[in-house]
Motif scaffolding. Structure first.
Motif, PDB file in Angstrom:
ATOM      1  N   LEU A   1       0.654   5.323   0.511  1.00  0.00           N
ATOM      2  CA  LEU A   1      -0.123   6.496   0.898  1.00  0.00           C
ATOM      3  C   LEU A   1       0.595   7.720   0.353  1.00  0.00           C
ATOM      4  O   LEU A   1       1.767   7.929   0.632  1.00  0.00           O
ATOM      5  CB  LEU A   1      -0.237   6.579   2.419  1.00  0.00           C
ATOM      6  CG  LEU A   1      -0.722   5.329   3.148  1.00  0.00           C
ATOM      7  CD1 LEU A   1      -0.701   5.556   4.656  1.00  0.00           C
ATOM      8  CD2 LEU A   1      -2.092   4.914   2.661  1.00  0.00           C
TER       9      LEU A   1
ATOM     10  N   VAL B   1       0.877  -1.159   0.000  1.00  0.00           N
ATOM     11  CA  VAL B   1       0.000   0.000   0.000  1.00  0.00           C
ATOM     12  C   VAL B   1       0.921   1.217   0.000  1.00  0.00           C
ATOM     13  O   VAL B   1       1.947   1.235   0.678  1.00  0.00           O
ATOM     14  CB  VAL B   1      -0.975   0.016   1.196  1.00  0.00           C
ATOM     15  CG1 VAL B   1      -0.243   0.080   2.520  1.00  0.00           C
ATOM     16  CG2 VAL B   1      -1.955   1.162   1.086  1.00  0.00           C
TER      17      VAL B   1
ATOM     18  N   ASN C   1      -4.534   6.672  -1.912  1.00  0.00           N
ATOM     19  CA  ASN C   1      -4.274   5.365  -1.312  1.00  0.00           C
ATOM     20  C   ASN C   1      -4.194   4.323  -2.416  1.00  0.00           C
ATOM     21  O   ASN C   1      -5.209   3.943  -3.005  1.00  0.00           O
ATOM     22  CB  ASN C   1      -5.408   4.977  -0.349  1.00  0.00           C
ATOM     23  CG  ASN C   1      -5.661   6.024   0.697  1.00  0.00           C
ATOM     24  OD1 ASN C   1      -4.774   6.389   1.443  1.00  0.00           O
ATOM     25  ND2 ASN C   1      -6.888   6.527   0.750  1.00  0.00           N
TER      26      ASN C   1
ATOM     27  N   ARG D   1      -4.353   9.007   8.139  1.00  0.00           N
ATOM     28  CA  ARG D   1      -5.510   8.254   7.663  1.00  0.00           C
ATOM     29  C   ARG D   1      -6.351   7.874   8.874  1.00  0.00           C
ATOM     30  O   ARG D   1      -5.822   7.591   9.949  1.00  0.00           O
ATOM     31  CB  ARG D   1      -5.105   6.986   6.906  1.00  0.00           C
ATOM     32  CG  ARG D   1      -4.255   7.207   5.655  1.00  0.00           C
ATOM     33  CD  ARG D   1      -4.987   8.002   4.594  1.00  0.00           C
ATOM     34  NE  ARG D   1      -4.281   8.091   3.325  1.00  0.00           N
ATOM     35  CZ  ARG D   1      -3.390   9.012   3.011  1.00  0.00           C
ATOM     36  NH1 ARG D   1      -3.037   9.930   3.896  1.00  0.00           N
ATOM     37  NH2 ARG D   1      -2.825   9.027   1.817  1.00  0.00           N
TER      38      ARG D   1
ATOM     39  N   TYR E   1      -7.069   1.365  -6.031  1.00  0.00           N
ATOM     40  CA  TYR E   1      -7.006   2.470  -5.084  1.00  0.00           C
ATOM     41  C   TYR E   1      -8.213   2.406  -4.173  1.00  0.00           C
ATOM     42  O   TYR E   1      -9.211   1.751  -4.466  1.00  0.00           O
ATOM     43  CB  TYR E   1      -6.936   3.826  -5.799  1.00  0.00           C
ATOM     44  CG  TYR E   1      -8.188   4.189  -6.564  1.00  0.00           C
ATOM     45  CD1 TYR E   1      -9.170   4.990  -5.985  1.00  0.00           C
ATOM     46  CD2 TYR E   1      -8.398   3.738  -7.861  1.00  0.00           C
ATOM     47  CE1 TYR E   1     -10.317   5.318  -6.673  1.00  0.00           C
ATOM     48  CE2 TYR E   1      -9.543   4.064  -8.564  1.00  0.00           C
ATOM     49  CZ  TYR E   1     -10.507   4.848  -7.965  1.00  0.00           C
ATOM     50  OH  TYR E   1     -11.652   5.172  -8.644  1.00  0.00           O
ATOM     51  N   TYR E   2      -8.094   3.093  -3.061  1.00  0.00           N
ATOM     52  CA  TYR E   2      -9.221   3.230  -2.143  1.00  0.00           C
ATOM     53  C   TYR E   2      -9.425   4.713  -1.914  1.00  0.00           C
ATOM     54  O   TYR E   2      -8.496   5.413  -1.490  1.00  0.00           O
ATOM     55  CB  TYR E   2      -8.938   2.502  -0.822  1.00  0.00           C
ATOM     56  CG  TYR E   2     -10.033   2.692   0.196  1.00  0.00           C
ATOM     57  CD1 TYR E   2     -11.309   2.192  -0.044  1.00  0.00           C
ATOM     58  CD2 TYR E   2      -9.807   3.395   1.360  1.00  0.00           C
ATOM     59  CE1 TYR E   2     -12.329   2.380   0.879  1.00  0.00           C
ATOM     60  CE2 TYR E   2     -10.819   3.582   2.288  1.00  0.00           C
ATOM     61  CZ  TYR E   2     -12.073   3.078   2.040  1.00  0.00           C
ATOM     62  OH  TYR E   2     -13.082   3.272   2.953  1.00  0.00           O
TER      63      TYR E   2
ATOM     64  N   THR F   1     -10.132   3.853   7.067  1.00  0.00           N
ATOM     65  CA  THR F   1      -9.301   3.753   5.865  1.00  0.00           C
ATOM     66  C   THR F   1      -8.211   2.704   6.039  1.00  0.00           C
ATOM     67  O   THR F   1      -8.013   1.858   5.167  1.00  0.00           O
ATOM     68  CB  THR F   1      -8.684   5.119   5.512  1.00  0.00           C
ATOM     69  OG1 THR F   1      -9.746   6.014   5.171  1.00  0.00           O
ATOM     70  CG2 THR F   1      -7.704   5.018   4.357  1.00  0.00           C
ATOM     71  N   VAL F   2      -7.515   2.727   7.164  1.00  0.00           N
ATOM     72  CA  VAL F   2      -6.441   1.749   7.389  1.00  0.00           C
ATOM     73  C   VAL F   2      -7.022   0.339   7.462  1.00  0.00           C
ATOM     74  O   VAL F   2      -6.476  -0.599   6.867  1.00  0.00           O
ATOM     75  CB  VAL F   2      -5.617   2.104   8.641  1.00  0.00           C
ATOM     76  CG1 VAL F   2      -4.590   1.022   8.947  1.00  0.00           C
ATOM     77  CG2 VAL F   2      -4.922   3.452   8.452  1.00  0.00           C
TER      78      VAL F   2
ATOM     79  N   LEU G   1      -7.888  -0.717   3.903  1.00  0.00           N
ATOM     80  CA  LEU G   1      -6.672  -1.024   3.137  1.00  0.00           C
ATOM     81  C   LEU G   1      -6.145  -2.414   3.503  1.00  0.00           C
ATOM     82  O   LEU G   1      -5.759  -3.209   2.633  1.00  0.00           O
ATOM     83  CB  LEU G   1      -5.603   0.040   3.360  1.00  0.00           C
ATOM     84  CG  LEU G   1      -5.894   1.424   2.761  1.00  0.00           C
ATOM     85  CD1 LEU G   1      -4.896   2.439   3.257  1.00  0.00           C
ATOM     86  CD2 LEU G   1      -5.912   1.351   1.240  1.00  0.00           C
TER      87      LEU G   1
END
Length: 178
Positions: A6, A4, A43, A164, A37-38, A168-169, A172
């Motif tokens: 950021l 990932v 991200n 974040r 992506y997110y 979100t984390v 991910l």
């Protein structure tokens, strides 16, 4: 290996606009696999055999060439590293609402002299805990109201950072594990 990335300051408040779908296509053309992506806020998720240095160089070059962004800070993590960071989130209060928890990622370990000058109780009820290149932040009244935000930590610790929220984390990590 799954990663990932950021990206700091991408698609925030209408600044540094990047079409994430296009960026994913561009990264796939450069040899990264399963690029996704997110959210629109920088991200990225992907698989690659490139080293961390090669990944950062590739993304930095692409952002410079395609978007004329020369100084985007990148924070790169494997699944295991991000999972360990997530698992280390401290409990600040017994009835902690995880939706009020945030992860501030630092690009370097701050100087000890600077960290010793900080008072993690000075902004109650907002709290933070500094751990190496991480700052875990808890804001019971909302992140939008806190004084202990990304820019605060950058100023005080003299390092670059990106933040974040817990959701979100967690998302991910879920996407990386599938």
């Amino acid at each position: 290996m799954k990663y990932v990335c950021l990206m700091r300051g991408i698609n925030v408040s209408g600044q540094r606009k990047v079409n994430m779908k296009t960026l994913c296509t561009q990264l796939a053309e450069l040899g990264m696999d399963n690029v996704s992506y997110y959210l629109q806020s920088g991200n990225l998720l992907f698989d690659t055999s490139l080293t961390s240095s090669e990944i950062k160089a590739t993304i930095t070059q692409l952002l410079g060439d395609a978007y004329d962004y020369q100084d985007v800070d990148l924070f790169l993590f494997t699944f295991d590293t991000l999972q360990a960071i997530y698992d280390e989130m401290p409990t600040f209060v017994s009835d902690q609402d995880v939706s009020k928890s945030h992860f501030t990622f630092l690009n370097d370990i701050p100087d000890t002299k600077l960290t010793e000058q900080m008072d993690d109780q000075a902004f109650l009820p907002d709290q933070y805990r500094l751990c190496g290149t991480m700052v875990y932040v808890y804001c019971p009244n909302g992140y939008g109201r806190t004084k202990i935000h990304t820019n605060f930590f950058e100023r005080k610790l003299k390092v670059r950072a990106t933040t974040r929220n817990h959701k979100t984390v967690a998302t991910l990590l879920d996407k990386l594990s599938s």
